[in-house]
Design an enzyme around this catalytic site. Structure first.
Site, short mmCIF file in Angstrom:
data_model
loop_
_atom_site.label_atom_id
_atom_site.label_comp_id
_atom_site.label_asym_id
_atom_site.label_seq_id
_atom_site.Cartn_x
_atom_site.Cartn_y
_atom_site.Cartn_z
N GLY A 38 0.83 -1.20 0.00
CA GLY A 38 0.00 0.00 0.00
C GLY A 38 0.87 1.25 0.00
O GLY A 38 1.97 1.25 -0.54
N CYS A 39 0.38 2.30 0.62
CA CYS A 39 1.08 3.58 0.65
C CYS A 39 2.51 3.42 1.16
O CYS A 39 2.72 2.95 2.28
CB CYS A 39 0.32 4.54 1.54
SG CYS A 39 1.19 6.07 1.89
#
Length: 217
Positions: A38-39
């Protein structure tokens, strides 16, 4: 990037996550592993805190050089994932230990092509392996976690060969530490850091266990 993220692993006790049954040798020079969870702001923050990790670089992997930039990657059409390039001393922290934190704190490995409200293939869960040995250890640990029933849903982490790593723009590097009060960091990175300190305090650099979240280190 939006401002919520559901990570079931944060509610699972550390004791539920077994140590990897297989691991790489605890010897040799500095090693690296490229992880997508993810981020990259949040995954980077987690690994910067770990003892034995010498540096972490946020970037992109899985696509071509000409689209390895934030604007293009955010379209979700380039094949890239947001990744972190983790460099570590294998005599101080093992590949398997890094994987254990990856699956238990850094992200939710059961969410396909997303993390919370961040959606798209650029947010996929992936391990970009450089060697057959890395791939073997990662495959074995995923099987181990699934067989142990740690998560109610199957792990969807992909294993992809690392063809190239492209560093992200400078403003993304060490983002959480430089922007601790940014809303996304407070909503997503801070809870991960709190759980990391709570459950892996014995595996962290001293400066990260001397404060609540480690985000200011």
């Amino acid at each position: 990037m939006t401002t919520s993220c559901s990570i079931p692993g944060l509610n699972v006790p550390r004791s539920r996550f077994p140590d990897p049954g297989e691991d790489l040798p605890a010897q040799g020079n500095e090693q690296r592993v490229v992880l997508a969870g993810g981020c990259f702001w949040c995954v980077e923050a987690v690994y910067l805190a770990m003892d034995g990790v010498s540096r972490v670089v946020s970037g992109y992997a899985g696509g071509a050089a000409n689209t390895a930039n934030y604007e293009a990657v955010c379209t979700g059409t380039t094949g890239h994932a947001e990744v972190v390039d983790v460099h570590y001393d294998p005599t101080r922290v093992s590949f398997g230990e890094l994987l254990k934190v990856f699956f238990s704190v850094a992200h939710d490995p059961t969410q396909l092509n997303r993390q919370g409200n961040d959606r798209g293939t650029q947010y996929r869960s992936a391990i970009f392996y450089e060697t057959a040995a890395q791939k073997q250890v990662a495959e074995a640990y995923i099987r181990q976690l699934d067989e142990a029933g740690v998560y109610p849903d199957p792990i969807v982490t992909t294993l992809e060969p690392l063809d190239a790593f492209y560093p992200a723009e400078d403003y993304h590097q060490n983002f959480a530490a430089r922007n601790p009060y940014q809303p996304y960091i407070m909503a997503v990175a801070a809870p991960k850091m709190e759980k990391l300190v709570d459950r892996y305090g014995d595996r962290l650099k001293p400066e990260y266990t001397d404060n609540d979240t480690g985000s200011t280190a």
